[in-house]
Motif scaffolding. Sequence first.
Motif, PDB file in Angstrom:
ATOM      1  N   ALA A  21      37.499  11.994 -27.908  1.00 58.58           N
ATOM      2  CA  ALA A  21      37.059  12.520 -29.199  1.00 58.58           C
ATOM      3  C   ALA A  21      36.414  13.878 -28.963  1.00 58.58           C
ATOM      4  N   LEU A  22      36.356  14.662 -30.010  1.00 60.58           N
ATOM      5  CA  LEU A  22      35.605  15.906 -30.008  1.00 60.58           C
ATOM      6  C   LEU A  22      34.517  15.764 -31.062  1.00 60.58           C
ATOM      7  N   ALA A  23      33.304  16.167 -30.722  1.00 61.56           N
ATOM      8  CA  ALA A  23      32.182  16.039 -31.650  1.00 61.56           C
ATOM      9  C   ALA A  23      31.397  17.341 -31.666  1.00 61.56           C
ATOM     10  N   PHE A  24      30.937  17.707 -32.858  1.00 56.45           N
ATOM     11  CA  PHE A  24      30.255  18.980 -33.054  1.00 56.45           C
ATOM     12  C   PHE A  24      29.011  18.770 -33.909  1.00 56.45           C
ATOM     13  N   PRO A  25      27.918  19.460 -33.584  1.00 53.16           N
ATOM     14  CA  PRO A  25      26.711  19.348 -34.403  1.00 53.16           C
ATOM     15  C   PRO A  25      27.002  19.769 -35.843  1.00 53.16           C
ATOM     16  N   CYS A  26      26.428  19.046 -36.785  1.00 58.11           N
ATOM     17  CA  CYS A  26      26.635  19.356 -38.196  1.00 58.11           C
ATOM     18  C   CYS A  26      25.439  18.882 -39.000  1.00 58.11           C
ATOM     19  N   ASP A  27      25.469  19.157 -40.305  1.00 57.03           N
ATOM     20  CA  ASP A  27      24.436  18.612 -41.183  1.00 57.03           C
ATOM     21  C   ASP A  27      24.933  17.272 -41.734  1.00 57.03           C
ATOM     22  N   ALA A  28      24.147  16.649 -42.570  1.00 57.19           N
ATOM     23  CA  ALA A  28      24.479  15.321 -43.088  1.00 57.19           C
ATOM     24  C   ALA A  28      25.753  15.314 -43.926  1.00 57.19           C
ATOM     25  N   GLN A  29      26.169  16.485 -44.431  1.00 53.58           N
ATOM     26  CA  GLN A  29      27.390  16.576 -45.235  1.00 53.58           C
ATOM     27  C   GLN A  29      28.607  16.961 -44.387  1.00 53.58           C
ATOM     28  N   GLY A  30      28.421  17.154 -43.088  1.00 51.16           N
ATOM     29  CA  GLY A  30      29.541  17.478 -42.216  1.00 51.16           C
ATOM     30  C   GLY A  30      29.813  18.962 -42.050  1.00 51.16           C
ATOM     31  N   ARG A  31      28.906  19.795 -42.515  1.00 49.36           N
ATOM     32  CA  ARG A  31      29.096  21.249 -42.369  1.00 49.36           C
ATOM     33  C   ARG A  31      28.616  21.688 -40.992  1.00 49.36           C
ATOM     34  N   VAL A  32      29.483  22.397 -40.284  1.00 48.06           N
ATOM     35  CA  VAL A  32      29.124  22.918 -38.966  1.00 48.06           C
ATOM     36  C   VAL A  32      28.741  24.391 -39.098  1.00 48.06           C
ATOM     37  N   ASN A  33      27.918  24.858 -38.183  1.00 44.62           N
ATOM     38  CA  ASN A  33      27.511  26.262 -38.163  1.00 44.62           C
ATOM     39  C   ASN A  33      28.348  26.958 -37.092  1.00 44.62           C
ATOM     40  N   LEU A  34      29.449  27.575 -37.496  1.00 41.48           N
ATOM     41  CA  LEU A  34      30.344  28.233 -36.537  1.00 41.48           C
ATOM     42  C   LEU A  34      29.641  29.340 -35.767  1.00 41.48           C
ATOM     43  N   ASP A  35      28.715  30.032 -36.404  1.00 36.68           N
ATOM     44  CA  ASP A  35      28.005  31.127 -35.750  1.00 36.68           C
ATOM     45  C   ASP A  35      27.109  30.642 -34.612  1.00 36.68           C
ATOM     46  N   ALA A  36      26.656  29.402 -34.683  1.00 38.09           N
ATOM     47  CA  ALA A  36      25.767  28.866 -33.653  1.00 38.09           C
ATOM     48  C   ALA A  36      26.534  28.263 -32.476  1.00 38.09           C
TER      49      ALA A  36
END
Length: 67
Positions: A21-36
């Motif tokens: 699997a691939l997992a990425f930090p996000c907020d509770a709604q699933g939005r990731v911060n691409l800039d970070a």
Amino acid sequence: MNASAERFELRFQSLFNEGRALAFPCDAQGRVNLDAMSERARNNYLFARTVIGRDFAMPFVRTASRH
């Protein structure tokens, strides 16, 4: 722990290998911060989005595990 302190990840589970699997930090709604994200993480995220339905299932949000 209150909800605002929880950490979340957007997880793309492999369709063919249960342990992959691939997992990425996000907020509770699933939005990731691409800039970070690092360039490698950003490339992996964009790749996973591209191959939904071919290599990875639709992503889902879950509470991030603590290491």
